[in-house]
Design an enzyme around this catalytic site. Structure first.
Site, short mmCIF file in Angstrom:
data_model
loop_
_atom_site.label_atom_id
_atom_site.label_comp_id
_atom_site.label_asym_id
_atom_site.label_seq_id
_atom_site.Cartn_x
_atom_site.Cartn_y
_atom_site.Cartn_z
N LYS A 64 0.82 -1.21 0.00
CA LYS A 64 0.00 0.00 0.00
C LYS A 64 0.86 1.26 0.00
O LYS A 64 0.67 2.16 -0.84
CB LYS A 64 -0.93 -0.01 1.22
CG LYS A 64 -1.72 1.28 1.43
CD LYS A 64 -2.64 1.17 2.63
CE LYS A 64 -1.87 1.04 3.92
NZ LYS A 64 -1.15 2.28 4.29
N THR A 65 1.80 1.32 0.93
CA THR A 65 2.65 2.51 1.03
C THR A 65 3.50 2.67 -0.23
O THR A 65 3.75 3.78 -0.70
CB THR A 65 3.54 2.43 2.28
OG1 THR A 65 2.71 2.27 3.43
CG2 THR A 65 4.37 3.70 2.44
N ASP A 78 -4.41 8.19 2.69
CA ASP A 78 -3.99 6.86 3.14
C ASP A 78 -4.97 6.34 4.18
O ASP A 78 -5.62 7.12 4.89
CB ASP A 78 -2.58 6.97 3.74
CG ASP A 78 -1.97 5.63 4.06
OD1 ASP A 78 -2.37 4.62 3.45
OD2 ASP A 78 -1.08 5.58 4.93
N GLU A 79 -5.10 5.02 4.29
CA GLU A 79 -5.97 4.38 5.29
C GLU A 79 -7.39 4.97 5.23
O GLU A 79 -7.98 5.34 6.24
CB GLU A 79 -5.39 4.56 6.70
CG GLU A 79 -3.98 4.03 6.88
CD GLU A 79 -3.89 2.51 6.94
OE1 GLU A 79 -4.92 1.85 6.65
OE2 GLU A 79 -2.82 1.99 7.27
N GLN A 96 -9.62 -3.95 7.23
CA GLN A 96 -8.80 -3.52 8.37
C GLN A 96 -9.39 -2.29 9.04
O GLN A 96 -8.67 -1.54 9.71
CB GLN A 96 -7.37 -3.23 7.90
CG GLN A 96 -6.65 -4.46 7.37
CD GLN A 96 -5.19 -4.19 7.06
OE1 GLN A 96 -4.36 -3.98 7.95
NE2 GLN A 96 -4.86 -4.20 5.78
N ARG A 138 -0.49 -9.65 10.86
CA ARG A 138 0.73 -8.99 11.35
C ARG A 138 1.93 -9.93 11.25
O ARG A 138 3.09 -9.49 11.28
CB ARG A 138 0.58 -8.58 12.84
CG ARG A 138 -0.48 -7.54 13.17
CD ARG A 138 -0.48 -6.36 12.24
NE ARG A 138 -1.38 -6.58 11.12
CZ ARG A 138 -1.36 -5.89 9.99
NH1 ARG A 138 -0.46 -4.95 9.81
NH2 ARG A 138 -2.22 -6.14 9.02
#
Length: 665
Positions: free
Chosen positions: A42-43, A232-233, A263, A606
């Site tokens: 994503k980043t 973002d997010e 998420q 995670r």
């Protein structure tokens, strides 16, 4: 040659990306929705897109990227800087990359006068906001037992996140006691913020939206400036953040949002994951791209996560996959109690270290903070160093907050909350009435010595000395580098001596205030007044993850909520029991239960290499012994993905035990 160089630089940006990431980066015009599964880069997609825009000639000042933590913003900025380091843009400034709150604070520093504030406003953190609310409730004779301050604060925060001001709140005209009380407190709270020239976190965004809605020319100015907007997010945005980005993108329509509805775990912070689910309704011509190739975990871990989240009804369908190895099975371990659960974790951590692993590669996750007690005891017994993420943060420590309050008062003389904190720290003998008289007149511009009445000669002397001190420090601000000003402040008020006389752990507290002075060196190149504003702003907006240690030799303990955005080679998830995870409060609420399942999905993903899901047959928690069945989330993972170990013993299977514990032969 220029075109050839540009093509080479562009290829450098695109070559590390997979096909879908490239599509995300190269779709530069119009609304774009990226559904980015856990660990799918994503980043990388977002940062490469910003660098790509810059290489295509878009000025940095026309690009905006907002996220939710300073840590994430810093990582994004570092990656973009690295991407353009070998290009013709080497000396170019970066776009604005920061949190929603820091972005709004930046705008308000320039435009606050249009809202009746000055640019030297204070930003209250959560603790300061709650302290002010408690003070107001006491003044209004609102009983704290009947109306818990934290609950009222949460309601007010929820109203602000929905852009409901005091004039719009239905409690204003309600005949019912509860909404009427909320309105009275809310109204007075807002008045006190304005009197103190202060914003709380929620107001930073709400007031910026108000600024844009009521000042079309101001909105147009920022629409023209920020023509390429990245969020973002996006699944974590609330109504106020949604409206802010909608307004900004209204002219150019170049809105790029990226996130993962699976998420979305922060509804208690007023996040509304429907924003990402409804993006295509709001922007019908949006380009939608799904990133589902995971670069983090083994396939078995991903298959377990996919199986759990598949049971949610409201979601954007996706199926995480990876080119990584299949990996070992997910370990499902049943233990007699929380004590044995903790001992199991400690013994396996010791084994991982013997195999060459590092403590920094390990995380222990739990649903509630109360579960950490037994784990901490076991770690202490074996002298294993650990840190609890989301515990007392550096900027929340008493001694650090004291010095920050002095600095806030230097910057903003109207900050009554800061004044109240430091007026007698260290003790000056200024009585309550003297303080009240002064604070009642502080906004009039009178000198403190003229604002007192019938105080004793000793009090008047103390008041005058305090006023002289603050006046001297404000005078020094314009010409003294911030680190030196902080050192002068600490010396003038004899704060280190105060700590030595008042606290048995004074050494560590003194180290903290010296560390604060050291941190201020980051702003040495700025004018001292600007440096002070930036430092106070950063301190107020710091989150738990922002302070996460970079040490490689320390174990991380944290709630599942705090783990979002992080990754570890080895992850232990404790208390995977019905009533704990999922939490008891969610068991009869379909919406909350789906969020608990998303939280489980976050916890599973995670882990990069090995994952343990731990369950205790009996657990001492919240003052009572609980014997909960296995979590439904465990039942949702296919048996072939699990390696089940029963260490609870047959005696823990009672006569009425009707659950099936499947153990491989």
């Amino acid at each position: 040659m220029a075109n050839q160089k540009e093509e080479i630089e562009t290829e450098d940006i695109l070559s590390p990306l997979n096909d879908r990431q490239k599509e995300a980066v190269c779709t530069t015009e119009g609304p774009v929705l990226i559904i980015a599964g856990a660990g799918s880069g994503k980043t990388r997609a977002l940062t490469h897109r910003v660098a790509y825009l810059m290489l295509r000639g878009i000025p940095p000042e026309n690009i905006l990227a907002v996220t939710f933590t300073n840590k994430a913003a810093g990582e994004m900025a570092a990656r973009i800087r690295e991407l353009i380091s070998n290009s013709s843009l080497l000396t170019s400034t970066l776009p604005f990359i920061g949190t929603f709150h820091s972005f709004c604070a930046k705008i308000l520093r320039l435009e606050a006068h249009k809202l009746g504030y000055t640019k030297h406003f204070t930003i209250l953190d959560d603790d300061d906001s709650l302290s002010l609310l408690k003070e107001i409730m006491k003044e209004l004779n609102v009983p704290a037992k009947q109306f818990p301050p934290a609950m009222i604060m949460n309601i007010i925060s929820g109203l602000k996140s929905e852009l409901v001001g005091t004039d719009d709140y239905e409690g204003k005209s309600s005949d019912e006691a509860f909404p009427q009380t909320v309105y009275r407190v809310y109204d007075q709270y807002e008045k006190r913020l304005r009197e103190s020239n202060a914003f709380d976190f929620d107001n930073l965004i709400m007031k910026t939206v108000e600024l844009f809605r009521n000042n079309p020319s101001v909105l147009k100015k920022y629409q023209n400036r920020f023509r390429y907007i990245h969020v973002d997010e996006y699944q974590d945005t609330n109504t106020a953040q949604y409206e802010l980005t909608r307004l900004l993108a209204g002219a150019s329509r170049n809105l790029f949002v990226i996130g993962d509805d699976a998420q979305s775990i922060y509804s208690w912070r007023n996040a509304d994951f429907r924003n990402i689910l409804n993006f295509e309704r709001d922007w019908p011509d949006a380009k939608v791209i799904v990133l589902d190739e995971n670069y983090r975990s083994t396939q078995n871990i991903l298959s377990g996560a996919n199986a759990v989240i598949a049971h949610n009804r409201l979601q954007k369908p996706k199926n995480l996959w990876t080119k990584n190895q299949k990996g070992g099975r997910i370990e499902y371990v049943v233990l007699p109690s929380e004590r044995e659960e903790a001992e199991f974790i400690v013994s396996h951590i010791a084994s991982l270290l013997k195999e060459g692993g590092s403590l920094g590669d390990v995380a222990v996750l739990y649903r509630t903070n109360a579960q950490s007690r037994a784990i901490e005891e076991a770690l202490l017994e074996q002298s294993i160093p650990y840190r609890i993420i989301g515990g007392t943060k550096f900027y929340q420590r008493k001694e650090v907050k004291d010095i920050l309050a002095y600095l806030r008062l230097i910057q903003n003389p109207a900050d009554l909350l800061a004044l109240k904190r430091v007026i007698n720290v260290p003790a000056r003998g200024i009585g309550k009435m003297a303080f009240l008289r002064y604070s009642a007149r502080i906004g009039t511009g009178q000198e403190m010595s003229r604002s007192v009445g019938t105080e004793s000669a000793r009090e008047r002397d103390s008041v005058e000395k305090f006023e002289t001190l603050m006046s001297e420090l404000r005078g020094r601000l314009s010409q003294t580098p911030l680190p030196l000003l902080i050192k002068e402040l600490i010396k003038k008020i004899r704060y280190e001596e105060y700590l030595e006389e008042s606290f048995p752990d004074s050494d560590s507290r003194i180290e903290n205030i010296r560390e604060l002075a050291g941190l201020s060196r980051r702003f040495e190149d700025e004018h001292p007044a600007d440096a002070l504003s930036r430092m106070l702003e950063e301190a107020s907006l710091m989150s738990a993850q922002d302070e996460m240690t970079e040490r490689k030799d320390i174990l991380h303990l944290m709630t599942l909520h705090a783990a979002k955005g992080l990754e570890f080679s080895f992850v232990f998830v404790t208390g995977v029991e019905e009533g704990i995870f999922p939490h008891a409060k969610s068991l009869f609420d379909a919406v909350q239960l789906e969020e608990e399942r998303r939280l489980c999905y976050v916890g599973i993903t995670r882990s990069k290499e090995r994952l343990w899901l731990l369950r205790a047959r009996r657990r001492m928690l919240w003052g009572s012994v609980q014997a909960n069945p296995e979590s439904r989330f465990l039942k949702e993972i296919p048996k072939e993905l699990l390696n089940v170990t029963n260490l609870a013993g047959d005696d823990f299977f009672g006569e009425d035990e009707d659950e099936e514990l499947y153990v491989d032969e």
